[in-house]
Design an enzyme around this catalytic site. Structure first.
Site: not given
Ligand code: GAL
Length: 679
Positions: A118, A122, A156-157, A165, A167, A170, A314, A363
């Protein structure tokens, strides 16, 4: 309109949400059958869904299918359980990365990340951003009228696994950021970065690259700091595009994000865009069970320092396992105790990660409330107990803030990033904040983390641990704090670097000099303190110092509190200074604020402001926290010891958990009491 982000802010939530992230996509209908019933019985009123389900919702480009979520949301809604959804942009689907491999991030070695886990795409890729907007738009439109959908989490997070990064996207986005920051003036950039050193001068913005420290040698610290700021800007822009779409679709939705990770300025626009910040709580990453309560308390206080109370999207509900680690299994009562710790420290809602332990994927050993075999066991029963308790307690905590008597400076991403860019091997401001917080927390003080630009009123003492990067704009707030009676403690090296991450021209501590009544005429690293021992002679004890020494010169108004001893050239020279100003005082400490040094400073803090532990009668190992507002005080007494404790003479009021009159009573291991007192 910009909202003031303050550690004292409650969230704008009117409901204390309690529930779990839920992944219907992992299970067949038969396994999911009883979920709504079991969740309702556990007192759930919310679930979070869809953060990793892009491939399901858009199986082929432009083809949307929300059927599973529609059905699940409705089934839960009928049982009184609301849903908040997530934009699924942490896991772009394979058709996207196949068609557009240039969306993949690239590490400092130039290696592109792969599809297969995951956070592989970018946020600076215009293509990825366009696809992210499209899926967000499709979801927003589809769910806008759904009465059971109450809010959103973006992505998410962000930056949890990967933030730096390199790339091609970027490179251009970094230049765009710099052009904007330096108003297209390359000369201004060269001056700000000090490019005269090592022939780094840039002729135009097009020549600039993302810095790769250590490839081959040390990179420019000013460039590194701007790169970190760029990462924050870039992620903020990425999130903003989603927020705009969601707000336009339904202004009633709350929007949050689960942080907090590297290189994102959570005191900036990133959080301004949200209703409140989310913070994921995994205390078992601290492997030492005796230290875990302290690290959990610090992490929560630190999370609150960015913007105020938060949601916990969470919270650990079982042992976590991934790759080569597997946490201890929480003991009976421990999950509930850790959840109460989060609530005591500012959680206005809480979800347990995750409803059921998945049987596949990276997970598959990250344990949730239910086990792999879908049998509710003791973890479910414990969470159900908390669910019942929260029916009364949840509404009580909303609208309160956590009381802080001793503030430790924290939550400035630029300060952290500047240290990382050139640390000299010294402990980081974050590590020092944790150490200082732990010192006061162990002794029962109402300690918290507070940013120097925040509301400092109500604090008795405020400690700034070695913030080399320092913004002169903070000085008036600090001066007012002292003039109004506060005690300010400033650790060595503070304010020695400017906002570009270059060393200041003035003698340290630069802009703080008038406040502290001293200046630094010599400094040095203590690399082998055992071989060349150096101590500070305090009135009550001689304390060996670590990491750093500073020789102080007394200026008008400054009084010497303690002097150096141990090396001839430093003997009897000032080491700790105090200057009185208005009703308060500022202390300057010419070394690192270790526990031993803090122990010697404590009497001065206690005397000056009647600083005392929150509830001095609390037995050792019982963590006391107060959440309050003008009407009431909620006292949390949490037994963090490994055995029984006896609480006597606790404040008079209503015990919201044990439903018994206050007085003398015992708390078993992992047990707690919450006493409500009207003011
Ligand atoms: C969080 C993440 C979740 C899950 C959990 C357990 O950091 O948001 O998706 O990975 O950790 O590892």
């Amino acid at each position: 309109m910009t909202r003031k982000l303050s550690h004292k802010n409650p969230t704008n939530l009117k409901t204390f949400y309690y529930g779990a992230p839920y992944y219907p996509e992992h299970w067949d209908a038969a396994t999911r059958e009883k979920d709504p019933e079991w969740m309702a019985a556990a007192g759930f009123n919310v679930v979070r869904m869809a953060e990793f389900a892009w491939d399901l919702m858009e199986p082929r480009e432009g083809e949307y299918n929300f059927a599973l979520f529609d059905e699940t949301i409705a089934r839960l809604g009928e049982k009184g359980i609301a849903t908040f959804l997530c934009t699924p942009t942490a896991t772009p689907p394979r058709w996207l990365t196949c068609a557009h491999p240039d969306v993949l991030r690239v590490d400092a070695d130039g290696v592109p990340m792969q599809h297969g886990s995951r956070q592989h795409a970018c946020p600076s890729s215009p293509v990825f951003r366009a696809y992210s907007r499209k899926i967000t738009q499709a979801m927003a439109e589809h769910f806008a009228g759904n009465p059971y959908v109450v809010g959103w989490q973006t992505d998410n997070e962000l930056n949890c696994h990967f933030s730096e990064c390199h790339c091609a996207n970027c490179q251009s986005a970094f230049r765009e950021f710099l052009r904007e920051k330096y108003h297209g003036d390359i000369g201004a950039l060269n001056a700000a970065w000090g490019t005269a050193f090592w022939a780094l001068t840039f002729g135009s913005f097009d020549e600039i690259q993302t810095p790769r420290n250590g490839k081959p040698a040390y990179a420019n610290p000013a460039q590194l700091l701007d790169y970190a700021r760029f990462i924050s800007w870039n992620v903020t822009r990425f999130q903003h595009e989603q927020v705009e779409i969601l707000r336009a679709a339904n202004p009633q939705w709350f929007i949050t994000h689960n942080g907090t990770f590297r290189h994102i300025d959570y005191r900036g626009e990133f959080t301004q865009d949200l209703d409140f910040l989310g913070y994921d709580v995994y205390p078992f990453f601290d492997a030492d069970p005796t230290h875990r309560p302290l690290s959990q308390a610090f992490n929560l206080d630190h999370a609150r320092a960015w913007s105020g109370n938060f949601m916990v999207p969470e919270q650990q509900s079982g042992p976590g396992g991934q790759g080569n680690y597997f946490h201890d299994n929480p003991e009976p009562g421990e999950i509930r105790r850790m959840a109460y710790t989060s609530i005591a420290h500012g959680a206005d809602s809480l979800l347990f990660f995750r409803w059921r332990t998945c049987r596949f994927g990276a997970e598959e050993y990250w344990c949730g409330i239910l086990d792999h075999d879908n049998v509710p066991r003791r973890r479910y029963e414990e969470i159900k107990q908390l669910g019942q308790e929260l029916k009364a307690l949840g509404p009580e905590v909303l609208g309160t803030h956590v009381r802080v008597d001793v503030g430790v400076a924290a939550a400035d991403m630029a300060v952290y990033d500047a240290h990382e860019a050139l640390s000299l091997g010294l402990p980081s401001p974050w590590q020092m904040a944790a150490l200082i917080h732990g010192f006061f927390c162990k002794r029962g003080y109402a300690v918290g983390c507070v940013h120097p630009a925040d509301d400092l009123s109500g604090l008795k003492a405020y400690i700034i641990p070695h913030w080399a990067l320092f913004n002169p704009e903070w000085v008036p707030n600090l001066t007012a704090f002292v003039e109004n009676g506060g005690t300010l403690v400033i650790g060595a090296r503070t304010a020695t670097k400017d906002w570009n991450n270059n060393v200041i021209a003035a003698t340290p501590p630069g802009v703080l000099t008038p406040l502290v009544g001293a200046r630094v005429s010599e400094y040095g690293r203590q690399n082998a303190p055992d071989k060349r021992p150096l101590s500070i002679n305090f009135p009550k004890a001689k304390v060996a110092t670590q990491h750093w020494y500073e020789l102080l010169e007394v200026l008008p108004g400054g009084a010497v509190m303690a002097r150096w001893e141990g090396r001839l050239h430093l003997d009897r020279k000032p080491a700790v200074m105090m200057k009185k100003l208005g009703a308060g005082a500022a202390l300057y400490v010419g070394t690192y604020l270790t526990e031993e040094v803090l122990e010697q400073l404590l009497p001065a803090l206690q005397e000056r402001n009647a600083l005392a532990p929150l509830w001095p009668a609390a037995p050792e190992g019982v963590h006391v926290v107060v959440r309050e507002n003008d009407e009431k005080r909620l006292w949390f007494f949490i037994n963090n010891t490994d055995g029984f404790v006896c609480l006597e003479n606790i404040p008079e009021g209503e015990d919201l958990i044990n439903k018994r009159l206050t007085g003398k009573f015992y708390l078993k291991r992992h047990e707690l009491a919450v006493v409500k007192q009207l003011r």
